[in-house]
Design a protein around this motif. Structure first.
Motif, PDB file in Angstrom:
ATOM      1  N   ILE A 268      57.373  14.769   1.282  1.00 11.34           N
ATOM      2  CA  ILE A 268      56.235  15.697   1.132  1.00 11.34           C
ATOM      3  C   ILE A 268      55.962  15.934  -0.348  1.00 11.34           C
ATOM      4  O   ILE A 268      54.810  15.894  -0.794  1.00 11.34           O
ATOM      5  CB  ILE A 268      56.521  17.043   1.831  1.00 11.34           C
ATOM      6  N   SER A 269      57.007  16.165  -1.117  1.00 11.42           N
ATOM      7  CA  SER A 269      56.851  16.408  -2.556  1.00 11.42           C
ATOM      8  C   SER A 269      56.191  15.227  -3.244  1.00 11.42           C
ATOM      9  O   SER A 269      55.320  15.400  -4.106  1.00 11.42           O
ATOM     10  CB  SER A 269      58.208  16.690  -3.199  1.00 11.42           C
ATOM     11  N   GLY A 270      56.605  14.008  -2.873  1.00 15.55           N
ATOM     12  CA  GLY A 270      56.005  12.813  -3.460  1.00 15.55           C
ATOM     13  C   GLY A 270      54.532  12.682  -3.126  1.00 15.55           C
ATOM     14  O   GLY A 270      53.709  12.359  -3.989  1.00 15.55           O
ATOM     15  N   LEU A 271      54.191  12.938  -1.866  1.00 16.76           N
ATOM     16  CA  LEU A 271      52.786  12.879  -1.458  1.00 16.76           C
ATOM     17  C   LEU A 271      51.959  13.931  -2.206  1.00 16.76           C
ATOM     18  O   LEU A 271      50.855  13.649  -2.657  1.00 16.76           O
ATOM     19  CB  LEU A 271      52.662  13.093   0.051  1.00 16.76           C
ATOM     20  N   CYS A 272      52.505  15.123  -2.330  1.00 14.25           N
ATOM     21  CA  CYS A 272      51.783  16.199  -3.005  1.00 14.25           C
ATOM     22  C   CYS A 272      51.644  15.932  -4.507  1.00 14.25           C
ATOM     23  O   CYS A 272      50.612  16.236  -5.104  1.00 14.25           O
ATOM     24  CB  CYS A 272      52.486  17.537  -2.771  1.00 14.25           C
ATOM     25  N   ALA A 273      52.680  15.357  -5.099  1.00 13.94           N
ATOM     26  CA  ALA A 273      52.607  15.038  -6.532  1.00 13.94           C
ATOM     27  C   ALA A 273      51.539  13.980  -6.794  1.00 13.94           C
ATOM     28  O   ALA A 273      50.839  14.027  -7.807  1.00 13.94           O
ATOM     29  CB  ALA A 273      53.963  14.551  -7.028  1.00 13.94           C
ATOM     30  N   GLY A 274      51.391  13.042  -5.879  1.00 13.53           N
ATOM     31  CA  GLY A 274      50.406  11.980  -6.033  1.00 13.53           C
ATOM     32  C   GLY A 274      48.984  12.408  -5.717  1.00 13.53           C
ATOM     33  O   GLY A 274      48.034  11.778  -6.168  1.00 13.53           O
ATOM     34  N   ASN A 275      48.841  13.478  -4.932  1.00 16.97           N
ATOM     35  CA  ASN A 275      47.508  13.929  -4.528  1.00 16.97           C
ATOM     36  C   ASN A 275      47.514  15.443  -4.337  1.00 16.97           C
ATOM     37  O   ASN A 275      47.600  15.919  -3.201  1.00 16.97           O
ATOM     38  CB  ASN A 275      47.089  13.210  -3.242  1.00 16.97           C
ATOM     39  N   PRO A 276      47.397  16.209  -5.426  1.00 12.36           N
ATOM     40  CA  PRO A 276      47.469  17.676  -5.328  1.00 12.36           C
ATOM     41  C   PRO A 276      46.402  18.315  -4.452  1.00 12.36           C
ATOM     42  O   PRO A 276      46.611  19.398  -3.915  1.00 12.36           O
ATOM     43  CB  PRO A 276      47.306  18.141  -6.780  1.00 12.36           C
ATOM     44  N   SER A 277      45.262  17.643  -4.263  1.00 12.19           N
ATOM     45  CA  SER A 277      44.199  18.239  -3.441  1.00 12.19           C
ATOM     46  C   SER A 277      44.402  17.972  -1.948  1.00 12.19           C
ATOM     47  O   SER A 277      43.666  18.514  -1.120  1.00 12.19           O
ATOM     48  CB  SER A 277      42.833  17.723  -3.887  1.00 12.19           C
ATOM     49  N   LEU A 278      45.402  17.185  -1.606  1.00 14.19           N
ATOM     50  CA  LEU A 278      45.718  16.910  -0.200  1.00 14.19           C
ATOM     51  C   LEU A 278      46.175  18.198   0.482  1.00 14.19           C
ATOM     52  O   LEU A 278      46.939  18.972  -0.088  1.00 14.19           O
ATOM     53  CB  LEU A 278      46.822  15.846  -0.123  1.00 14.19           C
ATOM     54  N   GLY A 279      45.722  18.423   1.688  1.00 12.78           N
ATOM     55  CA  GLY A 279      46.164  19.598   2.438  1.00 12.78           C
ATOM     56  C   GLY A 279      47.675  19.539   2.639  1.00 12.78           C
ATOM     57  O   GLY A 279      48.235  18.472   2.937  1.00 12.78           O
ATOM     58  N   ALA A 280      48.350  20.653   2.483  1.00 14.94           N
ATOM     59  CA  ALA A 280      49.809  20.678   2.590  1.00 14.94           C
ATOM     60  C   ALA A 280      50.274  20.273   3.985  1.00 14.94           C
ATOM     61  O   ALA A 280      51.237  19.510   4.125  1.00 14.94           O
ATOM     62  CB  ALA A 280      50.339  22.062   2.223  1.00 14.94           C
ATOM     63  N   VAL A 281      49.592  20.740   5.012  1.00 10.09           N
ATOM     64  CA  VAL A 281      49.967  20.374   6.386  1.00 10.09           C
ATOM     65  C   VAL A 281      49.725  18.881   6.605  1.00 10.09           C
ATOM     66  O   VAL A 281      50.525  18.200   7.254  1.00 10.09           O
ATOM     67  CB  VAL A 281      49.217  21.238   7.415  1.00 10.09           C
ATOM     68  N   GLU A 282      48.664  18.357   6.040  1.00  4.36           N
ATOM     69  CA  GLU A 282      48.388  16.917   6.155  1.00  4.36           C
ATOM     70  C   GLU A 282      49.476  16.112   5.451  1.00  4.36           C
ATOM     71  O   GLU A 282      49.906  15.063   5.946  1.00  4.36           O
ATOM     72  CB  GLU A 282      47.003  16.585   5.575  1.00  4.36           C
TER      73      GLU A 282
END
Length: 148
Positions: free
Chosen positions: A121-135
């Motif tokens: 999850i952290s990696g996905l969020c770091a790569g795309n901060p505008s991505l919904g957290a639940v997504e």
């Protein structure tokens, strides 16, 4: 003139008393519920996570100033209070993911923050901060074969 000086002195004393009262109060720390976090994107969730940690540290420093000592936990929030973990637990609950599914066989007592799910999850969020957290959690769970 004496009245003006007396009124000025009274105002200064009141301001000083108010400042002392505010300074002596323990810091109010905002704890988030899963419902509050549901619409957050990764950047907002990360900011809430950081704000909570900073608030705990600030409260511990204020405690030290008042009492002259640190608490045993040194101002660290419990894992279950952290916004990432609050939202992860809700996601896991809704998707029937057990904490045991995330633990590595060698370390069954590992925390959620040390799980591969959290790392993904952290990696996905770091790569795309505008991505919904639940997504981001859904994508991570799918990638790790936790959900279909």
């Amino acid at each position: 003139m004496k009245k003006i000086a007396g009124i000025g002195l009274l105002i200064c004393a009141s301001a000083l008393a108010l400042a002392f009262y505010v300074w002596a109060q323990p810091a109010q720390i905002k704890h988030y519920t899963a419902d509050e976090l549901m619409g957050f994107n990764c950047e907002e969730l990360g900011a809430a996570h950081e704000d909570l940690i900073v608030a705990y540290h600030d409260a511990e420093i204020a405690r030290h100033r008042r009492e002259g000592s640190f608490s045993d936990d040194l101002g660290l929030p419990k894992e279950d209070d952290l916004p990432f973990v609050v939202l992860m637990r809700r996601f896991m609950q809704h998707n029937d993911i057990r904490e045991a599914d995330l633990a590595k066989p060698s370390s069954p007592s590992a925390t959620l923050q040390r799980s591969s799910f959290y790392a993904e999850i952290s990696g996905l969020c770091a790569g795309n901060p505008s991505l919904g957290a639940v997504e981001a959690m859904r994508q991570a769970a799918t990638k790790l074969n936790l959900i279909d």
